[in-house]
Design an enzyme around this catalytic site. Structure first.
Site, PDB file in Angstrom:
ATOM      1  N   ARG B  12       0.881  -1.253   0.000  1.00 38.95           N
ATOM      2  CA  ARG B  12       0.081   0.064  -0.016  1.00 38.95           C
ATOM      3  C   ARG B  12       0.676   1.205  -0.094  1.00 38.95           C
ATOM      4  O   ARG B  12       1.010   1.957  -1.247  1.00 38.95           O
ATOM      5  CB  ARG B  12      -1.172   0.089   1.295  1.00 38.95           C
ATOM      6  N   ASP B  13       1.547   1.279   1.070  1.00 38.78           N
ATOM      7  CA  ASP B  13       2.410   2.814   1.079  1.00 38.78           C
ATOM      8  C   ASP B  13       3.441   2.762   0.449  1.00 38.78           C
ATOM      9  O   ASP B  13       3.823   3.953  -0.117  1.00 38.78           O
ATOM     10  CB  ASP B  13       2.808   2.913   2.783  1.00 38.78           C
ATOM     11  N   HIS B 203       4.832   4.270  13.379  1.00 36.30           N
ATOM     12  CA  HIS B 203       5.128   4.322  12.100  1.00 36.30           C
ATOM     13  C   HIS B 203       6.039   5.398  11.758  1.00 36.30           C
ATOM     14  O   HIS B 203       6.034   6.659  11.856  1.00 36.30           O
ATOM     15  CB  HIS B 203       3.899   4.783  11.155  1.00 36.30           C
ATOM     16  N   HIS B 205       9.664   6.678   9.581  1.00 35.19           N
ATOM     17  CA  HIS B 205      10.443   7.203   8.306  1.00 35.19           C
ATOM     18  C   HIS B 205      11.686   7.346   8.734  1.00 35.19           C
ATOM     19  O   HIS B 205      12.175   7.900   9.595  1.00 35.19           O
ATOM     20  CB  HIS B 205       9.713   8.158   7.488  1.00 35.19           C
ATOM     21  N   CYS B 236       9.169  10.058   0.092  1.00 36.37           N
ATOM     22  CA  CYS B 236       8.726  11.250   0.578  1.00 36.37           C
ATOM     23  C   CYS B 236       8.738  12.261  -0.506  1.00 36.37           C
ATOM     24  O   CYS B 236      10.017  12.867  -0.780  1.00 36.37           O
ATOM     25  CB  CYS B 236       9.440  11.688   1.956  1.00 36.37           C
ATOM     26  N   ASN B 245       9.802   4.926   4.376  1.00 31.21           N
ATOM     27  CA  ASN B 245       9.479   4.178   5.526  1.00 31.21           C
ATOM     28  C   ASN B 245      10.753   3.216   5.774  1.00 31.21           C
ATOM     29  O   ASN B 245      11.515   3.341   5.145  1.00 31.21           O
ATOM     30  CB  ASN B 245       8.439   3.098   4.842  1.00 31.21           C
TER      31      ASN B 245
END
Lengths: 312, 312
Positions: B12-13, B203, B205, B236, B245
């Site tokens: 997904r991300d 979460h 990064h 990003c 991530n």
């Protein structure tokens, strides 16, 4: 919060394995710039033979031409008595000696058993006497890529032998990025208990992404001195494509964000880091030079202000 | 030592911002492989409009074709009631809703003020009822790239409002890699004190290299659930060239080396990570897939054994 001290190793540990020779002028200019950034120490070069490390064959010239800034110590790597004589001649503040705590790594890297390395370095320490400070960098303290984990007691044993020789400091090196934070915390505690009177420096690699986590664990355990390499330069021959040394500016940025005083002018250091890819001719691993500091904000994208007003 | 739970977000991300559409067959095959690796949760896809996120336009098909493994939860991102209906239709175990704690970031990213986002998500939560679990991911909790640091009280305020709506869990997101370890420790403590009954996921990064240091700080503060992205995929937009991530396999490798049970079959996960560059057509930031685990030893270079014997 304790003051944290950084030793910049890019021009030695980084440049020695660059595929292209970094011109002497560029080395001198970079070191002179780093001297203005607030480092406690700069590892300038290595007095090895030009045949062994051709990329640092200009050691005397670099040491002769840099502008020494008061408060910054200029250290050099020295493998033997011949190197020590050259280093003293060049007026190095500190001589950094090196051997591995792993027998196999010492054989592979220095082509001799550890006992023979120790005897040679003891001769160097005796020769130097009080003419300069002596630091010993112990390689593979958190693991050897061939032998595996090096027992903590083995690291303490070599640390003890060098402490007995009267060295000022010890650098505990994670040469190939095998340390993990729990191991770092244990090692830091054991070393501080036994060698609180020595300058204890930790040297991490980011080979497996754990570099700054290990630095954090070391700081939490009271270690205040670290090696770092501008841009994260300095690779690892066992891990093609992987990162090498921890990146100085990323480490310093993290510690400053946490509130630690590192003495470093971070904007000036980042400016130097951003010139590094052109200097070495390739991208470098450092992140903050690409992303900016957390305090470097961005303008809102077009339309956000209108959007905000439309909902007001 | 507590068990640590990972939620894998790569499909997904990660995939949502890949320049090339990852074929549906490849997505399904990867998720089926990840399901065998021991994850607690996998964020499969997003039920947004195909126009907004074309790379995830195959959400229904992917959810319909993956093989559900008992013990693994399959979660999906949902922006609104329409998405929630599709997600429930697809039998998602959990719906993951998202809004920013920064007003400017919410306007920039979701094109509406936070209050309007909250009202819409509250409708979703009411619609879902007991048909699935609901998690809310709060973006920019450690800083907004446009507004700067988001006060911890502001994060707690939004967390409280969603807790009142009866969500099962909250994910505290460092959306653009601005968190530092001291801030993470404070945030973790404050959230655990107030929302100990909720699933709390962090979460991170790695935009500024602090990802695993922040994870370490969170684990030290008692957080046991983390998002990670295979290979570190998912960038990003504010930091070209920087990492996105945190890399799942690097994070899991570190925690396993420290002795934590993550439930993950790391060799299997690394095999999947090593196929990722071919799948997406470019190198990925993950380090352990390149360098190997710390326990993967190398043979000594040629000549070392002879050298060892010659000194014996």
């Amino acid at each position: 919060m304790p003051r944290i001290f950084f030793n910049e190793v890019v021009t030695r540990d980084g440049f020695q394995i660059e595929p292209q020779f970094v011109p002497t002028d560029a080395k001198v200019a970079l070191i002179d710039e780093l001297s203005q950034c607030g480092y406690a120490k700069i590892e300038v070069t290595s007095f090895t033979s030009a045949k062994a490390i051709p990329m640092l064959r200009d050691a005397e010239e670099v040491m002769g031409r840099i502008v020494r800034v008061p408060g910054v110590e200029y250290t050099v790597l020295v493998p033997n008595v011949r190197g020590a004589e050259r280093a003293l001649e060049s007026r190095a503040d500190e001589l950094n000696l090196v051997m591995s705590t792993s027998e196999t790594h010492n054989l592979a890297n220095l082509r001799m058993p550890r006992e023979k390395s120790f005897a040679g370095l003891a001769d160097v320490i005796a020769l130097v006497g009080k003419r300069a400070a002596v630091n010993v960098s112990l390689s593979t303290c958190f693991g050897c890529p061939m032998e595996g984990e090096v027992p903590q007691d083995e690291v303490l044993r070599w640390a003890h032998r060098f402490a007995e020789q009267g060295v000022r400091g010890l650098t505990i090196c994670d040469t190939t990025g095998m340390a993990h934070p729990a191991q770092v915390a244990r090692m830091a505690q054991a070393l501080r208990e036994r060698f609180g009177g020595l300058q204890l420096t930790f040297h991490f690699h980011n080979t497996r992404g754990m570099g700054l986590a290990n630095l954090l664990a070391a700081v939490q355990a009271g270690i205040t001195r670290f090696d770092g390499s501008l841009g994260g330069l300095g690779g690892c021959p066992y891990a093609p494509g992987a990162s090498g040394n921890i990146c100085s500016e990323d480490a310093i940025h993290m510690l400053q964000a946490m509130g630690y005083d590192t003495g470093i002018d971070l904007p000036r250091l980042l400016a130097a880091a951003r010139r590094l890819p052109e200097l070495v001719g390739h991208a470098v691993p450092g992140q903050v030079a690409k992303a900016g500091r957390t305090c470097d904000l961005h303008p809102a994208p077009a339309g956000v202000d209108e959007l905000r007003r439309s909902f007001a």
